[in-house]
Design an enzyme around this catalytic site. Structure first.
Site, PDB file in Angstrom:
ATOM      1  N   ARG A 281      -8.394  20.682  -0.922  1.00 45.99           N
ATOM      2  CA  ARG A 281      -8.782  19.490  -0.173  1.00 45.99           C
ATOM      3  C   ARG A 281     -10.271  19.247  -0.384  1.00 45.99           C
ATOM      4  NH1 ARG A 281     -10.558  18.812   5.993  1.00 45.99           N
ATOM      5  NH2 ARG A 281     -10.474  16.545   6.140  1.00 45.99           N
TER       6      ARG A 281
ATOM      7  N   ASN B   1      -8.250  24.748   1.981  1.00 43.06           N
ATOM      8  CA  ASN B   1      -9.091  23.823   2.739  1.00 43.06           C
ATOM      9  C   ASN B   1     -10.314  24.620   3.184  1.00 43.06           C
ATOM     10  OD1 ASN B   1     -10.335  22.051   4.489  1.00 43.06           O
ATOM     11  ND2 ASN B   1      -8.494  21.556   5.647  1.00 43.06           N
TER      12      ASN B   1
ATOM     13  N   GLU C 182      -0.614  17.948   5.855  1.00 42.44           N
ATOM     14  CA  GLU C 182      -1.539  17.673   4.767  1.00 42.44           C
ATOM     15  C   GLU C 182      -1.443  18.718   3.660  1.00 42.44           C
ATOM     16  OE1 GLU C 182      -5.460  15.828   6.455  1.00 42.44           O
ATOM     17  OE2 GLU C 182      -4.596  17.098   8.017  1.00 42.44           O
TER      18      GLU C 182
ATOM     19  N   ARG D  79     -17.227  12.533  18.479  1.00 42.42           N
ATOM     20  CA  ARG D  79     -17.828  11.435  17.726  1.00 42.42           C
ATOM     21  C   ARG D  79     -17.643  10.115  18.453  1.00 42.42           C
ATOM     22  NH1 ARG D  79     -15.129  12.777  11.982  1.00 42.42           N
ATOM     23  NH2 ARG D  79     -14.156  14.509  13.091  1.00 42.42           N
TER      24      ARG D  79
ATOM     25  N   HIS E 286      -8.922  10.904   6.162  1.00 41.95           N
ATOM     26  CA  HIS E 286      -7.578  11.319   6.587  1.00 41.95           C
ATOM     27  C   HIS E 286      -6.501  10.711   5.688  1.00 41.95           C
ATOM     28  CE1 HIS E 286      -9.226  11.856  10.954  1.00 41.95           C
ATOM     29  NE2 HIS E 286      -9.283  13.001  10.298  1.00 41.95           N
TER      30      HIS E 286
END
Length: 406
Positions: free
Chosen positions: A101, A8, A394, A251, A190
């Protein structure tokens, strides 16, 4: 043993995991941060070799270091050093593949994809939709391919799981010609986490994934919620970018677009100013000056007005999406919480579901407050809807998909 290395790669970081896919056991993981800065922290963790669902009988061993690391190619050299110095040895656990990823796959990639020159080109082209993520993902791919030349490299896209969204869910109501020309639609993110959690929930309950209506809340610094019908994503909160939807650490989530026009006209904010505002100075940080939910909850406990308002706004948005997705699904069988906030903040979970009694949701306060290893149920035995806490993984999901493709 079949080991897969999962990468990642961020703009200034490299996160990696070496996973034995046969036993679904993470052998080691690491994080290299602040790449390109004078001092780059390095952490490498070696884990006891147990099955994924087993409680480890030995403690993880973490080794830390600091040094100057110029770029991602240098970071990969440091990663190899960590394996050589601290284990496990890549000579005895050689990766049979590298899974990467990649955040944005647009509408082009809907499954794990073997990386070749054309795929690299398309990932670069899609950088216009994810300028903070895809270039960094591609840097990691190129650096990894230079080190691991003799094995296949596979891209697993955050957006892929959401390629099952129906047109009514992914289409924005703007000029269709303009939207098509510039690829403006909802993609969702996601996806790797939402897929892993929904499949893990079905397996934990011993129920057929195809028969379940699920809602998954991925609540971390970035946050999203997905409605999953029969294992397929049918609605999700993030859109063209990871900005839409829930209130997040920094955010804003959902916002009237006219607010941006207003700020541009009245406050003189440029496009770049607005971009920075919405992505780095909004959310919990904008409301309470802190982006970490643990700090927000501490502020609520201390009676701080700003923290209390931030918490209330955060929960209000969760409830709104839960109700909307129950309506979209025509009911819900399973609700799961995952990621840092979802797995650890009992108060957030309780508040988010407090008003959902009408839908058959009944939380057990003791179960919700208890901390335990692995998947756990926090709803009462009488609840018509099963509510779970499901630790996401993940990296394991990327390893699984890489292995399945090969």
């Amino acid at each position: 043993m079949s080991a897969i290395l999962v990468i990642n790669s961020g703009s200034s970081s490299l996160k990696y995991s070496l996973i034995d896919v046969e036993r679904e056991n993470e052998l080691a993981s690491g994080l290299i941060e602040r790449i390109g800065q004078p001092v780059s922290p390095v952490a490498h963790t070696v884990r006891p070799e147990t099955d994924a669902d087993a409680v480890p009988t030995m403690l993880d061993a973490t080794y830390r270091d600091e040094r100057e690391i110029a770029d991602h190619h240098a970071a990969f050299a440091v990663m190899l050093e960590q394996f050589a110095d601290h284990g496990p040895s890549l000579a005895t656990h050689p990766p049979v593949a590298v899974g990467h990823r990649v955040v944005h796959g647009g509408a082009r990639f809907f499954a794990p994809t073997l990386i070749d020159a054309d795929v690299e080109r398309q990932i670069e082209e899609l950088s216009v939709l994810a300028p903070l993520h895809n270039p960094a993902n591609l840097s990691g791919i190129l650096a990894a391919k230079a080190v691991f030349r003799g094995v296949p490299h596979v891209a697993v896209f955050d957006t892929a799981f959401h390629q099952t969204l129906p047109p009514a869910a992914y289409t924005y109501a703007i000029d269709s010609t303009l939207a098509k020309e510039h690829r403006v639609r909802r993609y969702g993110f996601h996806g790797t986490s939402h897929q892993f959690v929904s499949e893990a929930a079905a397996a934990h309950l011993g129920r057929d994934l195809a028969q379940l209506r699920q809602i998954v809340f991925h609540l971390g610094n970035g946050a999203s919620v997905t409605a999953i019908d029969g294992g397929r994503s049918v609605e999700t909160s993030m859109g063209l970018t990871p900005l839409e939807g829930l209130v997040m650490g920094t955010r804003s989530g959902d916002l009237d677009p006219a607010a941006l026009v207003h700020l541009s006209r009245r406050a003189g904010l440029t496009i770049n100013d607005l971009d920075a505002l919405l992505n780095t100075r909004s959310g919990l940080l904008g409301l309470a000056g802190r982006s970490d939910m643990r700090d927000i909850l501490a502020g609520v406990a201390a009676g701080e007005e700003a923290a209390t308002l931030a918490f209330d706004v955060y929960v209000h948005r969760l409830r709104g999406y839960a109700g909307a997705y129950i309506a979209q699904l025509g009911g819900v069988d399973v609700i799961s919480f995952t990621a840092g906030v979802g797995e650890n903040a009992a108060r957030v979970r309780a508040a988010a579901l407090e008003t959902l009694g009408f839908a058959g949701v009944e939380i057990d306060p003791a179960r919700n407050e208890a901390r335990a290893h692995g998947i756990r149920r926090i709803s009462t035995d009488a609840s018509a809807v099963t509510v779970l806490v499901v630790p996401t993984n993940e990296e394991l999901q990327i390893a699984r998909q890489t292995a399945e493709l090969l």
